[in-house]
Design a protein around this motif. Sequence first.
Motif, PDB file in Angstrom:
ATOM      1  N   SER A  78       0.842  -1.208   0.000  1.00 34.42           N
ATOM      2  CA  SER A  78       0.000   0.000   0.000  1.00 34.42           C
ATOM      3  C   SER A  78       0.876   1.258   0.000  1.00 34.42           C
ATOM      4  N   VAL A  79       1.983   1.209   0.715  1.00 37.18           N
ATOM      5  CA  VAL A  79       2.883   2.382   0.757  1.00 37.18           C
ATOM      6  C   VAL A  79       3.552   2.553  -0.610  1.00 37.18           C
ATOM      7  N   GLU A  80       3.970   1.437  -1.176  1.00 37.06           N
ATOM      8  CA  GLU A  80       4.630   1.475  -2.476  1.00 37.06           C
ATOM      9  C   GLU A  80       3.701   2.077  -3.534  1.00 37.06           C
ATOM     10  N   SER A  81       2.421   1.721  -3.448  1.00 38.79           N
ATOM     11  CA  SER A  81       1.511   2.248  -4.472  1.00 38.79           C
ATOM     12  C   SER A  81       1.320   3.760  -4.290  1.00 38.79           C
ATOM     13  N   TRP A  82       1.333   4.227  -3.038  1.00 42.52           N
ATOM     14  CA  TRP A  82       1.288   5.679  -2.823  1.00 42.52           C
ATOM     15  C   TRP A  82       2.560   6.357  -3.321  1.00 42.52           C
ATOM     16  N   GLN A  83       3.686   5.687  -3.144  1.00 45.65           N
ATOM     17  CA  GLN A  83       4.943   6.265  -3.640  1.00 45.65           C
ATOM     18  C   GLN A  83       4.863   6.455  -5.148  1.00 45.65           C
ATOM     19  N   ARG A  84       4.321   5.438  -5.854  1.00 43.57           N
ATOM     20  CA  ARG A  84       4.233   5.534  -7.313  1.00 43.57           C
ATOM     21  C   ARG A  84       3.285   6.649  -7.726  1.00 43.57           C
ATOM     22  N   ARG A  85       2.165   6.782  -6.979  1.00 44.12           N
ATOM     23  CA  ARG A  85       1.183   7.807  -7.324  1.00 44.12           C
ATOM     24  C   ARG A  85       1.713   9.221  -7.074  1.00 44.12           C
ATOM     25  N   LEU A  86       2.411   9.372  -5.955  1.00 48.69           N
ATOM     26  CA  LEU A  86       2.863  10.716  -5.568  1.00 48.69           C
ATOM     27  C   LEU A  86       4.112  11.168  -6.318  1.00 48.69           C
ATOM     28  N   ASN A  87       4.865  10.190  -6.826  1.00 45.05           N
ATOM     29  CA  ASN A  87       6.201  10.507  -7.342  1.00 45.05           C
ATOM     30  C   ASN A  87       6.253  11.619  -8.397  1.00 45.05           C
ATOM     31  N   PRO A  88       5.366  11.583  -9.432  1.00 45.22           N
ATOM     32  CA  PRO A  88       5.500  12.603 -10.484  1.00 45.22           C
ATOM     33  C   PRO A  88       5.366  14.030  -9.939  1.00 45.22           C
ATOM     34  N   LEU A  89       4.375  14.227  -9.047  1.00 40.51           N
ATOM     35  CA  LEU A  89       4.177  15.566  -8.481  1.00 40.51           C
ATOM     36  C   LEU A  89       5.317  15.917  -7.535  1.00 40.51           C
ATOM     37  N   TRP A  90       5.686  14.944  -6.675  1.00 37.85           N
ATOM     38  CA  TRP A  90       6.727  15.179  -5.678  1.00 37.85           C
ATOM     39  C   TRP A  90       8.051  15.564  -6.340  1.00 37.85           C
ATOM     40  N   ARG A  91       8.360  14.842  -7.442  1.00 38.88           N
ATOM     41  CA  ARG A  91       9.618  15.121  -8.152  1.00 38.88           C
ATOM     42  C   ARG A  91       9.671  16.578  -8.605  1.00 38.88           C
ATOM     43  N   ARG A  92       8.500  17.081  -9.020  1.00 35.01           N
ATOM     44  CA  ARG A  92       8.477  18.465  -9.519  1.00 35.01           C
ATOM     45  C   ARG A  92       8.656  19.486  -8.417  1.00 35.01           C
ATOM     46  N   ILE A  93       8.023  19.212  -7.256  1.00 35.06           N
ATOM     47  CA  ILE A  93       8.103  20.250  -6.211  1.00 35.06           C
ATOM     48  C   ILE A  93       9.325  20.079  -5.300  1.00 35.06           C
ATOM     49  N   ALA A  94       9.944  18.915  -5.341  1.00 33.79           N
ATOM     50  CA  ALA A  94      11.037  18.654  -4.384  1.00 33.79           C
ATOM     51  C   ALA A  94      12.391  18.546  -5.084  1.00 33.79           C
ATOM     52  N   GLY A  95      12.556  19.311  -6.142  1.00 35.85           N
ATOM     53  CA  GLY A  95      13.881  19.418  -6.774  1.00 35.85           C
ATOM     54  C   GLY A  95      14.364  18.141  -7.436  1.00 35.85           C
ATOM     55  N   GLY A  96      13.433  17.272  -7.865  1.00 35.64           N
ATOM     56  CA  GLY A  96      13.842  16.049  -8.579  1.00 35.64           C
ATOM     57  C   GLY A  96      13.916  14.828  -7.687  1.00 35.64           C
ATOM     58  N   CYS A  97      13.478  14.963  -6.429  1.00 32.32           N
ATOM     59  CA  CYS A  97      13.530  13.842  -5.475  1.00 32.32           C
ATOM     60  C   CYS A  97      12.542  12.739  -5.879  1.00 32.32           C
ATOM     61  N   ASN A  98      13.019  11.497  -5.868  1.00 30.75           N
ATOM     62  CA  ASN A  98      12.177  10.316  -6.170  1.00 30.75           C
ATOM     63  C   ASN A  98      11.887   9.563  -4.886  1.00 30.75           C
ATOM     64  N   LEU A  99      10.634   9.104  -4.747  1.00 28.30           N
ATOM     65  CA  LEU A  99      10.246   8.417  -3.500  1.00 28.30           C
ATOM     66  C   LEU A  99      10.542   6.926  -3.537  1.00 28.30           C
ATOM     67  N   ASP A 100      10.719   6.358  -4.744  1.00 25.74           N
ATOM     68  CA  ASP A 100      10.629   4.897  -4.843  1.00 25.74           C
ATOM     69  C   ASP A 100      11.893   4.219  -5.372  1.00 25.74           C
ATOM     70  N   ARG A 101      13.037   4.826  -5.142  1.00 25.23           N
ATOM     71  CA  ARG A 101      14.259   4.163  -5.625  1.00 25.23           C
ATOM     72  C   ARG A 101      14.653   3.032  -4.688  1.00 25.23           C
ATOM     73  N   ARG A 102      15.095   1.912  -5.282  1.00 28.20           N
ATOM     74  CA  ARG A 102      15.543   0.753  -4.487  1.00 28.20           C
ATOM     75  C   ARG A 102      17.023   0.955  -4.195  1.00 28.20           C
ATOM     76  N   ILE A 103      17.276   1.605  -3.091  1.00 25.16           N
ATOM     77  CA  ILE A 103      18.626   2.070  -2.780  1.00 25.16           C
ATOM     78  C   ILE A 103      19.614   0.912  -2.648  1.00 25.16           C
ATOM     79  N   ASP A 104      19.217  -0.156  -1.946  1.00 21.82           N
ATOM     80  CA  ASP A 104      20.160  -1.274  -1.750  1.00 21.82           C
ATOM     81  C   ASP A 104      20.528  -1.917  -3.082  1.00 21.82           C
ATOM     82  N   ARG A 105      19.525  -2.053  -3.965  1.00 16.58           N
ATOM     83  CA  ARG A 105      19.783  -2.658  -5.264  1.00 16.58           C
ATOM     84  C   ARG A 105      20.716  -1.769  -6.101  1.00 16.58           C
TER      85      ARG A 105
END
Length: 211
Positions: free
Chosen positions: A150-177
């Motif tokens: 459920s959190v992951e699906s919110w990350q995908r939904r919010l990401n396009p808008l968030w990226r625009r307002i937060a200087g290019g920040c992505n919510l859903d990158r798999r950092i360890d991978r």
Amino acid sequence: MQKSEHRAGLYERWLLPRLLDLVMRNKEAIRYRRKTIPGARGRVLELGAGSGLNLPFYGREVTRLYALDPSEALLRMARKKRPPVGIPVEFLEASAEAIPLESRSVDTVVSTWTLCTVPDAAKALREARRVLKPGGWLLFTEHGHAPDASVESWQRRLNPLWRRIAGGCNLDRRIDRLIRDAGFEVLDLENEYLKGPRPFTYTYSGRARPA
Ligand SMILES: C[S@@+](CC[C@H](N)C(=O)[O-])C[C@H]1O[C@@H](n2cnc3c(N)ncnc32)[C@H](O)[C@@H]1O
């Protein structure tokens, strides 16, 4: 210049750096800065040093610090801060995707809440691996992809808008991978949600070394 372009320019060059400086001072971030930064040793490169909020946490084992960030406005804020123990600091206005340092020249690379924003994080990590000496460390604390559906699906939904307002920040990158795919072995990894809305707070913190 169009009015909207001017507004976007003002937002990115003036308001966003100040917002980042404010938001990144939160208690949870400080808790992780305290855990992550004192592990740095020798010649240290910090990726996306931003407004310099990690500087007070570097210890005596650091002999030189390269604070790299592409944002002139953030580096201007960082220059006003100093590590407490008189470490020489060199500010590099540059991108983590093209680090202006020689191969195998640093002992520690530090990245806190930066890999979410670097446009090509895989390239930045390959560059981090290039500049690290064999036996060097990558110390990281980042937010990213959450394991709960459920959190992951919110990350995908919010990401396009968030990226625009937060200087290019992505919510859903798999950092360890991303870290492993760049040729690192992850030795310690701690994951948890920090306080706050879950799509924004799933944290990856640990240490890796060139594999
Ligand atoms: C959320 S801020 C975090 C700042 C700082 N690392 C901290 O812990 O407070 C994201 C940072 O990534 C930086 N950044 C964006 N693109 C970058 C790139 N290509 N290379 C290096 N840093 C970058 C931004 O300028 C900003 O300072």
